[in-house]
Design a protein around this motif. Structure first.
Motif, PDB file in Angstrom:
ATOM      1  N   GLY A 139       0.829  -1.157   0.017  1.00  0.00           N
ATOM      2  CA  GLY A 139       0.211  -0.065  -0.096  1.00  0.00           C
ATOM      3  C   GLY A 139       0.894   1.329   0.063  1.00  0.00           C
ATOM      4  O   GLY A 139       0.073   2.114   0.184  1.00  0.00           O
TER       5      GLY A 139
ATOM      6  N   GLY B 109       5.117   2.006  -5.000  1.00  0.00           N
ATOM      7  CA  GLY B 109       3.666   1.786  -5.296  1.00  0.00           C
ATOM      8  C   GLY B 109       3.265   1.217  -6.638  1.00  0.00           C
ATOM      9  O   GLY B 109       3.757   1.328  -7.312  1.00  0.00           O
ATOM     10  N   SER B 110       1.734   0.962  -6.366  1.00  0.00           N
ATOM     11  CA  SER B 110       1.298   0.298  -7.512  1.00  0.00           C
ATOM     12  C   SER B 110       0.579   1.447  -8.263  1.00  0.00           C
ATOM     13  O   SER B 110       0.177   2.384  -7.721  1.00  0.00           O
ATOM     14  CB  SER B 110       0.403  -0.916  -7.118  1.00  0.00           C
ATOM     15  OG  SER B 110      -0.590  -0.390  -6.398  1.00  0.00           O
ATOM     16  N   ALA B 111      -0.127   0.953  -9.545  1.00  0.00           N
ATOM     17  CA  ALA B 111      -0.958   2.063 -10.332  1.00  0.00           C
ATOM     18  C   ALA B 111      -2.084   2.143  -9.567  1.00  0.00           C
ATOM     19  O   ALA B 111      -2.980   3.397  -9.674  1.00  0.00           O
ATOM     20  CB  ALA B 111      -1.073   1.178 -11.677  1.00  0.00           C
ATOM     21  N   THR B 112      -2.537   1.222  -8.874  1.00  0.00           N
ATOM     22  CA  THR B 112      -3.845   1.138  -8.139  1.00  0.00           C
ATOM     23  C   THR B 112      -3.622   2.326  -7.092  1.00  0.00           C
ATOM     24  O   THR B 112      -4.772   3.093  -6.826  1.00  0.00           O
ATOM     25  CB  THR B 112      -4.175  -0.225  -7.648  1.00  0.00           C
ATOM     26  OG1 THR B 112      -4.348  -1.126  -8.478  1.00  0.00           O
ATOM     27  CG2 THR B 112      -5.569  -0.187  -6.580  1.00  0.00           C
ATOM     28  N   TYR B 113      -2.795   2.181  -6.391  1.00  0.00           N
ATOM     29  CA  TYR B 113      -2.559   3.185  -5.444  1.00  0.00           C
ATOM     30  C   TYR B 113      -2.449   4.452  -5.825  1.00  0.00           C
ATOM     31  O   TYR B 113      -2.735   5.616  -5.131  1.00  0.00           O
ATOM     32  CB  TYR B 113      -1.356   2.765  -4.280  1.00  0.00           C
ATOM     33  CG  TYR B 113      -1.662   1.815  -3.176  1.00  0.00           C
ATOM     34  CD1 TYR B 113      -2.662   2.395  -2.370  1.00  0.00           C
ATOM     35  CD2 TYR B 113      -1.724   0.330  -3.166  1.00  0.00           C
ATOM     36  CE1 TYR B 113      -3.166   1.490  -1.107  1.00  0.00           C
ATOM     37  CE2 TYR B 113      -2.277  -0.264  -2.366  1.00  0.00           C
ATOM     38  CZ  TYR B 113      -2.816   0.155  -1.327  1.00  0.00           C
ATOM     39  OH  TYR B 113      -3.426  -0.694  -0.470  1.00  0.00           O
TER      40      TYR B 113
ATOM     41  N   SER C 230      -3.608   5.555  -8.700  1.00  0.00           N
ATOM     42  CA  SER C 230      -5.085   6.045  -9.002  1.00  0.00           C
ATOM     43  C   SER C 230      -5.824   6.673  -7.756  1.00  0.00           C
ATOM     44  O   SER C 230      -6.395   7.375  -7.946  1.00  0.00           O
ATOM     45  CB  SER C 230      -5.581   4.928  -9.755  1.00  0.00           C
ATOM     46  OG  SER C 230      -4.993   4.384 -10.776  1.00  0.00           O
ATOM     47  N   LYS C 231      -5.638   5.828  -6.764  1.00  0.00           N
ATOM     48  CA  LYS C 231      -6.433   6.080  -5.653  1.00  0.00           C
ATOM     49  C   LYS C 231      -6.021   7.174  -5.022  1.00  0.00           C
ATOM     50  O   LYS C 231      -6.827   8.393  -4.774  1.00  0.00           O
ATOM     51  CB  LYS C 231      -6.140   4.861  -4.512  1.00  0.00           C
ATOM     52  CG  LYS C 231      -6.960   5.233  -3.186  1.00  0.00           C
ATOM     53  CD  LYS C 231      -6.786   4.163  -2.045  1.00  0.00           C
ATOM     54  CE  LYS C 231      -7.733   4.281  -1.122  1.00  0.00           C
ATOM     55  NZ  LYS C 231      -7.821   3.057  -0.254  1.00  0.00           N
TER      56      LYS C 231
ATOM     57  N   LYS D  96      -7.349  10.062  -7.330  1.00  0.00           N
ATOM     58  CA  LYS D  96      -8.511  10.512  -7.161  1.00  0.00           C
ATOM     59  C   LYS D  96      -9.026  11.458  -5.707  1.00  0.00           C
ATOM     60  O   LYS D  96      -9.891  12.350  -6.001  1.00  0.00           O
ATOM     61  CB  LYS D  96      -9.535   9.244  -7.331  1.00  0.00           C
ATOM     62  CG  LYS D  96     -10.925   9.476  -7.308  1.00  0.00           C
ATOM     63  CD  LYS D  96     -11.630   8.075  -7.641  1.00  0.00           C
ATOM     64  CE  LYS D  96     -13.036   8.706  -7.790  1.00  0.00           C
ATOM     65  NZ  LYS D  96     -13.994   7.574  -7.768  1.00  0.00           N
TER      66      LYS D  96
ATOM     67  N   ASP E 242      -7.829  14.730  -6.599  1.00  0.00           N
ATOM     68  CA  ASP E 242      -8.645  15.517  -7.541  1.00  0.00           C
ATOM     69  C   ASP E 242     -10.097  15.980  -6.661  1.00  0.00           C
ATOM     70  O   ASP E 242     -10.396  16.873  -6.972  1.00  0.00           O
ATOM     71  CB  ASP E 242      -9.237  14.394  -8.524  1.00  0.00           C
ATOM     72  CG  ASP E 242      -8.126  14.148  -9.543  1.00  0.00           C
ATOM     73  OD1 ASP E 242      -7.289  14.954  -9.566  1.00  0.00           O
ATOM     74  OD2 ASP E 242      -8.334  13.080 -10.547  1.00  0.00           O
TER      75      ASP E 242
ATOM     76  N   ILE F  25      -0.587  11.234 -12.217  1.00  0.00           N
ATOM     77  CA  ILE F  25      -0.047  10.170 -11.900  1.00  0.00           C
ATOM     78  C   ILE F  25       0.879   9.694 -12.926  1.00  0.00           C
ATOM     79  O   ILE F  25       0.849  10.051 -14.225  1.00  0.00           O
ATOM     80  CB  ILE F  25      -1.396   8.960 -12.242  1.00  0.00           C
ATOM     81  CG1 ILE F  25      -2.066   9.184 -11.281  1.00  0.00           C
ATOM     82  CG2 ILE F  25      -0.642   7.588 -12.218  1.00  0.00           C
ATOM     83  CD1 ILE F  25      -3.650   8.307 -11.634  1.00  0.00           C
TER      84      ILE F  25
ATOM     85  N   TRP G 287       4.904   3.381  -9.427  1.00  0.00           N
ATOM     86  CA  TRP G 287       3.985   4.338  -9.769  1.00  0.00           C
ATOM     87  C   TRP G 287       3.813   5.552  -8.575  1.00  0.00           C
ATOM     88  O   TRP G 287       4.086   5.220  -7.262  1.00  0.00           O
ATOM     89  CB  TRP G 287       2.708   3.992  -9.896  1.00  0.00           C
ATOM     90  CG  TRP G 287       2.481   2.980 -11.201  1.00  0.00           C
ATOM     91  CD1 TRP G 287       2.737   1.808 -11.372  1.00  0.00           C
ATOM     92  CD2 TRP G 287       1.879   3.552 -12.498  1.00  0.00           C
ATOM     93  NE1 TRP G 287       2.420   1.387 -12.588  1.00  0.00           N
ATOM     94  CE2 TRP G 287       2.014   2.337 -13.358  1.00  0.00           C
ATOM     95  CE3 TRP G 287       1.501   4.695 -12.888  1.00  0.00           C
ATOM     96  CZ2 TRP G 287       1.554   2.500 -14.690  1.00  0.00           C
ATOM     97  CZ3 TRP G 287       1.065   4.636 -14.463  1.00  0.00           C
ATOM     98  CH2 TRP G 287       1.222   3.686 -15.050  1.00  0.00           C
TER      99      TRP G 287
END
Lengths: 378, 94
Positions: free
Chosen positions: B3, B32-36, B38-39, B42, B45, B53, B66
């Motif tokens: 995470g 970290g990952s693309a998911t984190y 993106s989280k 967002k 934003d 990103i 990422w």
């Protein structure tokens, strides 16, 4: 033009909402790129769109962590991951005869691989509430996991998840639920039902297209989950192992982008139209067929519920009946429906039965048309 | 390292914000990952904080990770927000 009545929604939903079609087109028109891989604008846009669906899916099934939504190729892929996690404990797994081969075969493999003992309980198909008590009675100190379908793909019977889930949580037992038939047809709240891992498809009740699914991990589940597929993850490329963090740990290879976005659009549609309303429509249409077939001499109607109707015509093999219906433009599925233990418990015989499974777009007149075709066939 | 999110402000990637080169502090926070990412993006934003990103090499023995580019002036605020959102941060100066 030939009349087509699609009654095979348990295999895949036959009519996709317009916003689902648009979502699929968008994957080709707006972001024709690989999510989670490259750093350019299109790839990042695709990744953001995937993340939106993770959030929608988490919300739909009552968890808060979007990163606990792992996208898979299908429900079977998700179940293989989940069942293997259960197998790591090398303790008894309790399941039911209602399970699909996507649960049964991974469990049989655990028996071979780890010597895990599996117990398949048989519910009273007319009163599955009692089944909860039976499962709870079977839970002892040797039990490591309970794996159950939320809804049978053969009979439409629902299992009492909350009752079982609470006991599993109290006793530290992993509770895995196959949501292939229930997701989108019934509300499933993982937190309220104490579900540790829920497996769902993109293309059935969630109304997306084929080629995707999800393993959804409960917010409080901490046991290490190992992948069944290994490969590129878009991060930590030098490491020899898959990354530790979810979802990337379990998402080797390119994601099924179009199915994922279609599933997100399907969830939007379900929220707007209302799951209960859509379920009411499919159940009402199925109920009409149960009424008609139940009063027809020469037809055996098995215990079935919700949007599923299972029957046979006496003296006819199920696939012959299905072929006859196909000639009338009616799409149903015959045989064992990948659930051999369930058919055995129902006593349908070696040819299984004819399953008509209804969707949100079906009407009672579809049932009346099928019944007329059966009457002409008898 | 679960995470943990990449979080960096790059000296040579500031075009999107039209801030002159040199006004960014080059930071690298964790992996970290693309998911984190993106989280994180967002969340930022939703709070009206400019971000982007991006994907970067984390280290020789790890490979790529990422992250989110932000204005240096938002650094403290962003770190608080992400930490409060359950995203683990590992701050390193690059």
């Amino acid at each position: 033009m030939k009349k087509i009545v699609y009654l095979d929604n348990a295999a895949t939903s036959g009519k996709k909402p317009d916003n689902v079609k648009k979502a699929v087109m968008k994957t080709m028109e707006n972001y024709c790129a690989n999510p989670g891989r490259s750093g350019h604008f299109l790839s990042v846009s695709a990744q953001k769109a995937v993340y939106e669906v993770r959030e929608k899916t988490a919300g739909m099934f009552g968890i808060s962590k979007a990163e606990n939504v792992i996208f898979t190729q299908n429900t079977t892929h998700a179940l293989n991951i989940a069942v293997n996690t259960a197998g790591q404990r090398k303790k008894t797994v309790i399941s039911s005869v209602m399970e699909h081969n996507s649960v049964l075969r991974p469990l049989y493999a655990l028996e071979e691989k780890y010597g895990v003992k599996t117990v398949f309980l048989t519910p009273d198909f007319n009163n599955t509430d009692k089944f909860g008590e039976e499962v709870i009675r079977k839970i002892d100190r040797d039990c490591g996991a309970v794996v159950l379908t939320a809804c049978s793909n053969v009979t439409g019977s629902l299992l009492p998840l909350k009752k079982i889930g609470r006991v599993c949580r109290e006793k530290g037992i992993i509770f895995i639920v196959d949501g292939a038939q229930a997701a989108g047809h019934y509300g499933i709240n993982m937190t309220e039902n104490c579900i540790d891992m829920l497996c769902v498809p993109s293309h059935k009740g969630l109304l997306g297209i084929c080629g995707g699914g999800a393993l959804i991990v409960g917010d409080n589940f901490t046991e290490k989950i190992n992948p069944v597929l290994m490969g590129g993850s878009g991060i930590y490329s030098v490491k020899k192992q898959m990354p530790d963090s979810l979802p990337e740990r379990l998402e080797a290879g390119t994601l099924p982008f179009a199915p994922i976005l279609s599933m997100g659009a399907g969830i939007d549609f379900l929220k707007k139209a209302g799951i209960e309303e859509l379920n009411f429509r499919s159940t009402r249409a199925a109920q009409r067929l149960r009424e008609l077939l139940g009063n027809t001499k020469g037809v055996t109607l098995y215990s079935c519920h919700g949007n599923i109707v299972l029957f046979n015509i006496e003296g006819k093999e199920s696939f012959k009946t299905a072929e006859m219906l196909d000639r009338c433009g009616i799409s149903v599925r015959s045989g064992l429906h990948c659930a051999p233990l369930c058919h055995k418990a129902l006593g349908t015989g070696k040819d299984g039965g004819v399953r008509a499974s209804f969707g949100w777009f079906n009407t009672p007149s579809d049932s009346e048309y099928l019944w007329k075709c059966i009457r002409n066939y008898l | 390292m679960d995470g943990v999110v990449n979080f960096f402000v790059s000296l040579d990637r500031c075009g999107e914000y039209t801030v002159p080169r040199g006004d960014f502090l080059s930071l690298f926070i964790g992996t970290g990952s693309a998911t984190y990412a993106s989280k994180s993006g967002k969340i930022l934003d939703s709070m009206g904080i400019k971000n982007r990103i991006v994907r970067r090499t984390v280290s020789e023995d790890m490979g790529c990770g990422w992250g989110v580019e932000i204005n240096e002036s938002d650094k403290t605020r962003v770190m608080d927000i992400l930490a409060n959102s359950g995203i683990k941060i590992n701050l390193l100066k690059q």
